[in-house]
Design a protein around this motif. Structure first.
Motif, PDB file in Angstrom:
ATOM      1  N   THR A  10       0.792  -1.282   0.092  1.00  0.00           N
ATOM      2  CA  THR A  10       0.008  -0.054  -0.240  1.00  0.00           C
ATOM      3  C   THR A  10       0.877   0.984   0.094  1.00  0.00           C
ATOM      4  N   LEU A  11       0.458   2.310  -0.380  1.00  0.00           N
ATOM      5  CA  LEU A  11       1.048   3.795  -0.450  1.00  0.00           C
ATOM      6  C   LEU A  11       1.710   4.067   1.106  1.00  0.00           C
ATOM      7  N   SER A  12       0.695   3.487   2.044  1.00  0.00           N
ATOM      8  CA  SER A  12       1.385   3.909   3.564  1.00  0.00           C
ATOM      9  C   SER A  12       2.543   3.154   4.094  1.00  0.00           C
ATOM     10  N   GLN A  13       3.113   2.123   3.203  1.00  0.00           N
ATOM     11  CA  GLN A  13       4.084   1.647   3.670  1.00  0.00           C
ATOM     12  C   GLN A  13       5.355   2.151   3.374  1.00  0.00           C
ATOM     13  N   PRO A  14       6.152   2.729   4.012  1.00  0.00           N
ATOM     14  CA  PRO A  14       7.195   3.614   3.754  1.00  0.00           C
ATOM     15  C   PRO A  14       8.575   2.860   3.725  1.00  0.00           C
ATOM     16  N   LEU A  15       9.350   3.605   2.914  1.00  0.00           N
ATOM     17  CA  LEU A  15      10.915   2.822   2.898  1.00  0.00           C
ATOM     18  C   LEU A  15      11.235   2.863   4.182  1.00  0.00           C
ATOM     19  N   PRO A  16      12.139   1.910   4.939  1.00  0.00           N
ATOM     20  CA  PRO A  16      12.573   2.064   6.338  1.00  0.00           C
ATOM     21  C   PRO A  16      13.800   2.996   6.014  1.00  0.00           C
ATOM     22  N   ALA A  28      20.698   6.672  -4.588  1.00  0.00           N
ATOM     23  CA  ALA A  28      19.766   7.348  -5.666  1.00  0.00           C
ATOM     24  C   ALA A  28      19.371   6.485  -6.636  1.00  0.00           C
ATOM     25  N   PRO A  29      19.935   5.668  -7.350  1.00  0.00           N
ATOM     26  CA  PRO A  29      19.582   4.572  -8.467  1.00  0.00           C
ATOM     27  C   PRO A  29      18.504   3.753  -7.774  1.00  0.00           C
ATOM     28  N   GLU A  30      18.405   3.286  -6.591  1.00  0.00           N
ATOM     29  CA  GLU A  30      17.361   2.353  -6.025  1.00  0.00           C
ATOM     30  C   GLU A  30      16.161   3.167  -5.981  1.00  0.00           C
ATOM     31  N   LEU A  31      16.303   4.565  -5.650  1.00  0.00           N
ATOM     32  CA  LEU A  31      14.930   5.368  -5.658  1.00  0.00           C
ATOM     33  C   LEU A  31      14.034   5.362  -6.810  1.00  0.00           C
ATOM     34  N   ILE A  32      14.864   5.281  -7.895  1.00  0.00           N
ATOM     35  CA  ILE A  32      14.027   5.095  -9.368  1.00  0.00           C
ATOM     36  C   ILE A  32      13.009   4.143  -9.178  1.00  0.00           C
ATOM     37  N   GLY A  33      12.034   4.661  -9.592  1.00  0.00           N
ATOM     38  CA  GLY A  33      10.561   3.814  -9.379  1.00  0.00           C
ATOM     39  C   GLY A  33      10.009   3.625  -8.032  1.00  0.00           C
ATOM     40  N   CYS A  34      10.414   4.306  -7.067  1.00  0.00           N
ATOM     41  CA  CYS A  34       9.830   4.589  -5.719  1.00  0.00           C
ATOM     42  C   CYS A  34       8.814   5.602  -6.061  1.00  0.00           C
ATOM     43  N   LEU A 135       5.687  21.564  -1.734  1.00  0.00           N
ATOM     44  CA  LEU A 135       6.842  21.490  -0.905  1.00  0.00           C
ATOM     45  C   LEU A 135       7.518  22.634  -0.928  1.00  0.00           C
ATOM     46  N   ASP A 136       7.925  23.194   0.318  1.00  0.00           N
ATOM     47  CA  ASP A 136       8.896  24.294   0.421  1.00  0.00           C
ATOM     48  C   ASP A 136       9.593  24.139   1.691  1.00  0.00           C
ATOM     49  N   ARG A 137      10.386  25.127   2.214  1.00  0.00           N
ATOM     50  CA  ARG A 137      11.164  25.079   3.358  1.00  0.00           C
ATOM     51  C   ARG A 137      10.574  24.858   4.544  1.00  0.00           C
ATOM     52  N   SER A 138       9.326  24.634   4.710  1.00  0.00           N
ATOM     53  CA  SER A 138       8.623  24.408   5.692  1.00  0.00           C
ATOM     54  C   SER A 138       8.516  22.774   5.922  1.00  0.00           C
ATOM     55  N   HIS A 139       8.899  22.260   4.888  1.00  0.00           N
ATOM     56  CA  HIS A 139       9.144  20.739   4.867  1.00  0.00           C
ATOM     57  C   HIS A 139      10.409  20.225   5.276  1.00  0.00           C
ATOM     58  N   ASP A 140      11.632  21.298   5.179  1.00  0.00           N
ATOM     59  CA  ASP A 140      13.070  20.904   5.461  1.00  0.00           C
ATOM     60  C   ASP A 140      13.107  20.324   6.930  1.00  0.00           C
ATOM     61  N   ALA A 141      13.870  19.296   7.109  1.00  0.00           N
ATOM     62  CA  ALA A 141      14.243  18.436   8.211  1.00  0.00           C
ATOM     63  C   ALA A 141      12.981  17.594   8.705  1.00  0.00           C
ATOM     64  N   GLN A 142      11.992  17.355   7.801  1.00  0.00           N
ATOM     65  CA  GLN A 142      10.941  16.624   8.290  1.00  0.00           C
ATOM     66  C   GLN A 142      11.261  15.147   7.828  1.00  0.00           C
ATOM     67  N   PRO A 143      11.026  14.361   9.045  1.00  0.00           N
ATOM     68  CA  PRO A 143      11.283  12.971   8.762  1.00  0.00           C
ATOM     69  C   PRO A 143      10.263  12.385   7.625  1.00  0.00           C
ATOM     70  N   ALA A 144      10.671  11.621   6.574  1.00  0.00           N
ATOM     71  CA  ALA A 144      10.153  10.826   5.610  1.00  0.00           C
ATOM     72  C   ALA A 144       9.485   9.815   6.125  1.00  0.00           C
ATOM     73  N   LEU A 150       4.442  13.126   4.665  1.00  0.00           N
ATOM     74  CA  LEU A 150       5.104  13.055   3.611  1.00  0.00           C
ATOM     75  C   LEU A 150       6.181  11.993   3.619  1.00  0.00           C
ATOM     76  N   TRP A 151       6.064  11.048   2.761  1.00  0.00           N
ATOM     77  CA  TRP A 151       7.337  10.122   2.695  1.00  0.00           C
ATOM     78  C   TRP A 151       7.353   9.416   1.221  1.00  0.00           C
ATOM     79  N   LEU A 152       8.236   8.454   1.358  1.00  0.00           N
ATOM     80  CA  LEU A 152       8.746   7.589  -0.004  1.00  0.00           C
ATOM     81  C   LEU A 152       8.633   6.122   0.125  1.00  0.00           C
ATOM     82  N   ALA A 153       7.694   5.559  -0.777  1.00  0.00           N
ATOM     83  CA  ALA A 153       7.293   4.115  -0.351  1.00  0.00           C
ATOM     84  C   ALA A 153       8.051   3.389  -1.431  1.00  0.00           C
ATOM     85  N   PRO A 154       8.386   2.177  -1.556  1.00  0.00           N
ATOM     86  CA  PRO A 154       8.948   1.362  -2.515  1.00  0.00           C
ATOM     87  C   PRO A 154       8.284   0.874  -3.816  1.00  0.00           C
ATOM     88  N   ARG A 155       9.017   0.710  -4.593  1.00  0.00           N
ATOM     89  CA  ARG A 155       8.531   0.576  -5.989  1.00  0.00           C
ATOM     90  C   ARG A 155       7.276  -0.159  -6.069  1.00  0.00           C
TER      91      ARG A 155
END
Length: 227
Positions: A10-16, A28-34, A135-144, A150-155
């Motif tokens: 699901t989209l709610s499953q973040p990359l660890p 960087a290359p492994e983020l392609i498709g995430c 997204l702007d500077r207010s998101h700086d230092a925010q955990p993914a 705001l987060w990054l999920a696997p491919r």
């Protein structure tokens, strides 16, 4: 082709966080498709597939932390799996994710994303990506992380299968080339993009944009799960 990342159900499953505890040129290359995912106040999810990235490290001159540590780049020296957002040319926001380890400036610039059911170049560049996701500077230092909206999920599994199929057919899944838009360190081949996608900001010299009929694009809707 980069090693497969864990498959999101699901989209709610973040990359660890452990995914980001490696040098930027590995992440960087492994983020392609995430997936880059943002939760709006109403709970709906906006997502796009990351199709272009660049790596930056403290020991090379293009990195913001190369010369010194300062209040403006402090996040880049922090714990991995946080967003580092800076302003370029005084007007454009650029979104990075911090990698490797604390006290060592290291990160991956998210250069482009492909958005489902939207114009193919709506997020084809760092500034366009930041603008599309708001997204702007207010998101700086925010955990993914989903807890922060705001987060990054696997491919997605279908894209992972597609990339493996391209490799088996002798086709390039992820193209590696030099970085762009910088005045130093241009020779480092630290930019990657999804070869079959038309949402890349700029292709390597001699690499033609694939025709629409042969190109890959995300399916599904920005408010639902990837199809």
């Amino acid at each position: 082709m980069p090693q497969a990342t864990p498959i999101a159900t699901t989209l709610s499953q973040p990359l660890p966080q452990s995914f980001f505890c490696r040098p930027a040129e590995q992440v960087a290359p492994e983020l392609i498709g995430c997936l880059l995912v943002k939760r709006h106040e109403g709970g709906e999810l906006l997502w796009g597939v990351i199709v272009e990235t660049e790596a930056y490290s403290q020991d090379e001159p293009a990195c913001h932390g190369y010369r010194r540590r300062s209040p403006s780049n402090e996040t880049l020296f922090g714990e991995p799996a946080r967003f580092y957002v800076y302003v370029s040319y005084g007007i454009h926001h650029c979104v990075n994710v911090v990698t490797d380890r604390a006290d060592w400036a290291n990160g991956v610039l998210l250069r482009a994303a492909a958005m489902p059911a939207e114009p193919e170049r709506v997020a084809a560049g760092p500034a366009l990506l930041a603008r599309r996701f708001g997204l702007d500077r207010s998101h700086d230092a925010q955990p993914a992380h989903p807890d922060r909206g705001l987060w990054l999920a696997p491919r997605p599994a279908k894209l992972q299968d597609r990339m493996e199929q391209w490799q088996q057919e002798g086709r390039m899944a992820v193209r590696q080339t030099t970085r762009i838009g910088i005045s130093q360190g241009q020779e480092l081949p630290w930019r990657w993009y999804l070869q079959a996608c038309r949402s890349v900001s700029r292709r390597a010299r001699g690499d033609r944009t694939p025709p629409v009929a042969a190109a890959w694009a995300p399916s599904g809707s920005s408010g639902g799960e990837p199809a």
